[in-house]
Design an enzyme around this catalytic site. Structure first.
Site, PDB file in Angstrom:
ATOM      1  N   ASP A 175      -4.500 -34.945   8.269  1.00 46.83           N
ATOM      2  CA  ASP A 175      -5.937 -35.865   7.750  1.00 46.83           C
ATOM      3  C   ASP A 175      -4.791 -37.182   6.830  1.00 46.83           C
ATOM      4  O   ASP A 175      -4.470 -36.499   5.928  1.00 46.83           O
ATOM      5  CB  ASP A 175      -6.686 -34.979   7.182  1.00 46.83           C
ATOM      6  CG  ASP A 175      -8.018 -34.687   8.049  1.00 46.83           C
ATOM      7  OD1 ASP A 175      -8.072 -33.210   7.411  1.00 46.83           O
ATOM      8  OD2 ASP A 175      -7.776 -34.935   9.323  1.00 46.83           O
ATOM      9  N   TYR A 201       0.818  -0.939   0.126  1.00 46.74           N
ATOM     10  CA  TYR A 201       0.004   0.379   0.114  1.00 46.74           C
ATOM     11  C   TYR A 201       0.752   0.999   0.333  1.00 46.74           C
ATOM     12  O   TYR A 201      -0.365   2.757  -0.185  1.00 46.74           O
ATOM     13  CB  TYR A 201      -0.949  -0.609   1.322  1.00 46.74           C
ATOM     14  CG  TYR A 201      -2.233  -0.567   0.393  1.00 46.74           C
ATOM     15  CD1 TYR A 201      -2.719  -1.281   1.611  1.00 46.74           C
ATOM     16  CD2 TYR A 201      -3.172  -0.580   0.238  1.00 46.74           C
ATOM     17  CE1 TYR A 201      -3.939  -2.668   1.071  1.00 46.74           C
ATOM     18  CE2 TYR A 201      -4.177  -1.057  -0.470  1.00 46.74           C
ATOM     19  CZ  TYR A 201      -4.291  -1.221  -0.016  1.00 46.74           C
ATOM     20  OH  TYR A 201      -5.609  -2.898   0.097  1.00 46.74           O
ATOM     21  N   GLU A 244      -2.214 -30.948  12.092  1.00 47.70           N
ATOM     22  CA  GLU A 244      -2.752 -30.107  10.871  1.00 47.70           C
ATOM     23  C   GLU A 244      -3.543 -29.059  11.488  1.00 47.70           C
ATOM     24  O   GLU A 244      -3.650 -27.952  10.970  1.00 47.70           O
ATOM     25  CB  GLU A 244      -3.263 -31.092   9.692  1.00 47.70           C
ATOM     26  CG  GLU A 244      -3.408 -30.163   8.945  1.00 47.70           C
ATOM     27  CD  GLU A 244      -4.114 -31.045   8.221  1.00 47.70           C
ATOM     28  OE1 GLU A 244      -4.242 -32.446   7.891  1.00 47.70           O
ATOM     29  OE2 GLU A 244      -5.223 -30.846   7.069  1.00 47.70           O
TER      30      GLU A 244
END
Lengths: 381, 389
Positions: free
Chosen positions: B269, B131, B217
């Site tokens: 997972d 910015y 995770e």
């Protein structure tokens, strides 16, 4: 309508309905009452399965209460009911699903355990595969149970993570814990616990003059690092996006303990930012029943239309379709006050949005000066 | 390759007092720590600018040479040198090409902002930097690349430039440390989550009685372990990156391992994304390839969930979800990564098995039969029984 009112087991005399945070024993009692009631209708001389009276969650049942003595307005759901009926063929499964979820909730309450909605999905998938096939069904059924028993998801044993953090001139003490000085917390601040019961019992001491609610984690970290809360004596709090229930409970607790402190919100100039501000201010639009109690009188400090001249043209980003959808749903709700409506119209008309970080165009010191100037000039709505 | 790394300016030789040039890789690595403090970086920036100005003064077209790094390639022959931490070729950015001129312009502007940050001892995020000159920086990605280029040029890590992001990670367990003088004592309430400190260089005084470190995770699994008071009954530290781990989490993890020398287990997972996160912890990410050797955890062991666990622990068939087309594509791409065959062949076979079976499952599915199964049975039995690879 009269029959429905009578058939609701709880608070049938009140027009204003909300879901409370209840202790486990109370929730178990309500489930037990519901079961006994159901059995009673089964063994009565004319057995008829009544429909489950649930508070209607559609928008036509949403009302806004405007505080008479306070400036706090909030959303609540009125006592219009919709039914989960066993008699309609396509609604049978929905009826049974409510009972299945309550069965698991009783088990959780007895063992004093909590689950996430995803874990609940897997449990139901295994125990009742004919009735549950997707996470969405589970979520809707949970909302049904909340509407039926009039108690919050947290009370049923469904864990919600807390994302909020705060920092500033504040001393907090959880029951039987040490006093935490929130001004020495480091730039990640003090994490807000997800334990809603302990939040209700916090001991609070502060010499701040303002509470500043910040939408984004990045801005929170910048203000924390610059220690703005020492230059402007304040407490800075963030939910890192849409506020979760724990952050709202804490903010509400702060306003009760420190009633003279005005609350200012610092959000991006886009419909999502305004929606986040409205959630803190009125309550969650989708979670009507859990919304009511934690509304706070939050004022919009920035970014607003009057600040747009401060940032260069290239810092504006076009609105996405999602932003326009949020804008539309905000516009259609009757609780939006006139001056907010004007700002929202300006956003949609210009087709652009701007982030708070764009103020860094003027250097890193500018954000602190911007906030201080606005507060001193009472430039908030 | 003789492992010499240097930054070369066209037609210019840096003075030998500069710490950058003509050091071999080993020295460079040990010097990295010493030459990355703000004073040295500011000196390097001055030196770099002086060189460019010299070029311009002498009427030569300035150019910058940047090393390229990667952590894996898709060469199946096993003869690539991705495992060494050396750069894979160089890239020359000069004013001859227009796109390079823009890149150099962006790089210099970002360098100026970073110089300011270092001088004022302030920190900024990549978004803040974007910015500052939104007219020149057409999008965030442009700024991100400039920051990476500067890290390669000055041979330092991103945090040395005082460019930080918000912290995402959480930690709990038997751990005590100080962050900039403030004590974080998880020992009194080991199941209480603390955010992972963002300014990892300010962490000191790490003390722990844990026996291992467990990485999970997802935040949901972390919360499940917190709710079950896993750390009260198991002597360990649990840390999560809440998905793909950010740089502070990875640095904090490295710091813990270097100080405590504990075994590290990872619970993800059983799906391609979980596997990708696992490899990110172990080998590093392509984006931060130049910094990989400071961010990776080669000692990490895959605790679960394996495709074979679904049978072994009696997971109901219904909890197995089918792999989508996107999942299969990702898994196929990951199988081609050279480091898997070379350094983690067992991991590779598990991934192949996952693809063959065509199903995936989440850790939460393991709680379907009993809520505390994960904390009370699965994790302890796997660790004690050696069920990790």
């Amino acid at each position: 309508m009269e029959d429905f009112c009578k058939s609701s087991l709880f608070y049938s005399d009140q027009h204003l309905c909300y879901a409370e945070i209840l202790p486990p024993s109370e929730v178990r009692a309500r489930i037990e009452v519901a079961v006994l009631n159901f059995l009673r209708t089964l063994i009565s001389p004319n057995p008829s399965i009544s429909s489950l009276p649930l508070i209607n969650r559609r928008s036509n049942n949403r009302r806004v209460s405007h505080g008479l003595l306070t400036d706090v307005s909030s959303i609540f759901l009125s006592h219009s009911f919709c039914a989960r009926s066993l008699m309609k063929a396509n609604a049978t499964k929905a009826f049974v699903r409510v009972w299945k979820v309550m069965e698991i909730c009783i088990e959780l309450l007895v063992h004093e355990k909590k689950v996430t909605q995803r874990e609940l999905f897997y449990k139901l998938l295994c125990s009742s595969p004919d009735y549950f096939t997707s996470q969405l069904q589970v979520n809707k059924t949970i909302q049904d149970v909340v509407a039926f028993l009039r108690c919050s998801r947290y009370s049923l044993g469904i864990m919600a993570s807390s994302r909020g953090a705060l920092i500033g001139r504040l001393f907090l003490q959880e029951p039987n814990q040490e006093i935490v000085d929130c001004s020495t917390c480091g730039s990640s601040g003090h994490a807000i616990t997800g334990d809603l019961n302990s939040l209700e019992n916090l001991v609070i001491k502060s010499d701040a003059r303002y509470i500043i609610v910040v939408e984004k984690h990045a801005i929170f970290q910048r203000l924390a690092e610059d220690r703005i809360f020492n230059q402007i004596p304040s407490i800075i709090i963030t939910a890192k996006g849409y506020p979760d229930i724990a952050t709202r409970v804490l903010l509400h607790r702060l306003t009760r303990a420190l009633p003279d402190l005005p609350i200012f919100a610092l959000v991006d100039w886009n419909p999502s930012g305004l929606a986040i501000l409205c959630t803190f201010k009125f309550g969650s639009i989708t979670m009507g029943l859990e919304a009511y109690k934690y509304a706070c009188n939050v004022r919009w400090l920035g970014m607003r239309g009057c600040d747009l001249h401060l940032i260069p043209e290239q810092s504006f980003i076009p609105l996405k379709p999602w932003d326009l959808q949020i804008a539309q749903s905000l516009m259609s709700s009757e609780m939006l006050q006139e001056n907010y409506r004007e700002e929202l119209t300006l956003m949609v008309q210009s087709g652009q949005r701007a982030e708070i970080e764009s103020l860094h165009f003027h250097g890193y010191d500018f954000l602190g000066k911007y906030i201080a100037t606005k507060i001193v000039q009472s430039d908030y709505i | 390759m003789d492992g010499i790394v240097r930054v070369v300016f066209q037609n210019f030789e840096l003075k030998s007092t500069s710490p950058i040039i003509r050091t071999n890789a080993g020295e460079e690595m040990s010097r990295r720590g010493s030459s990355s403090n703000p004073c040295d970086l500011l000196k390097k920036i001055k030196e770099f600018t002086r060189c460019l100005l010299e070029d311009l003064r002498r009427g030569r077209s300035p150019s910058v040479t940047l090393n390229r790094y990667r952590i894996y390639c898709t060469d199946p022959s096993g003869k690539c040198c991705c495992s060494s931490d050396l750069h894979m070729g160089k890239e020359i950015v000069s004013l001859q090409k227009e796109c390079h001129a823009y890149r150099l312009d962006v790089l210099l502007r970002v360098l100026l902002i970073i110089q300011q940050l270092l001088q004022e001892n302030r920190h900024g995020s990549k978004r803040d930097i974007y910015y500052m000159h939104p007219a020149v920086f057409s999008e965030q990605a442009v700024v991100d690349r400039a920051i990476n280029d500067i890290c390669i040029l000055l041979e330092c890590s991103r945090h040395n430039l005082n460019v930080v992001a918000v912290g995402k990670g959480l930690v709990m367990g038997w751990l005590k440390f100080f962050e900039a003088g403030k004590k974080f004592d998880c020992i009194n309430s080991p199941s209480k989550a603390h955010p992972v400190p963002v300014f990892v260089e300010e962490v000191e005084g790490i003390v722990s009685v844990a026996q291992y470190i467990l990485i999970v995770e997802k935040e949901a699994v972390f919360q499940r372990l917190a709710d079950d008071r896993f750390c009260d009954t198991n002597n360990c530290i649990v840390i999560t990156g809440r998905g793909y781990p950010d740089v502070p989490t990875r640095r904090f993890l490295r710091l813990l391992i270097e100080n405590l020398c504990l075994p590290v287990y990872c619970l993800v997972d059983c799906d391609p994304y979980g596997f990708d996160i696992l490899t990110t912890y172990r080998f590093g990410s392509m984006q931060m390839a130049y910094d990989a050797k400071f961010l990776r955890v080669p000692e990490i062991r895959w605790l679960g969930a394996f495709p074979s666990d679904s049978k072994k622990y009696g997971l109901p068939e219904r909890c197995l979800l089918p792999l989508t087309a996107g999942d299969m594509k990702k898994a196929e791409a990951m199988l081609l990564r050279c480091y898997l065959q070379r350094e983690a062949p067992k991991w590779r076979s598990e991934l192949e098995m996952m693809m063959q079976r065509g199903v995936k499952f989440e850790i939460e599915a393991l709680s379907a039969s009993s809520i505390s199964f994960l904390a009370e049975k699965y994790i302890p039995s796997k660790i004690q029984g050696g069920g990790y690879i």
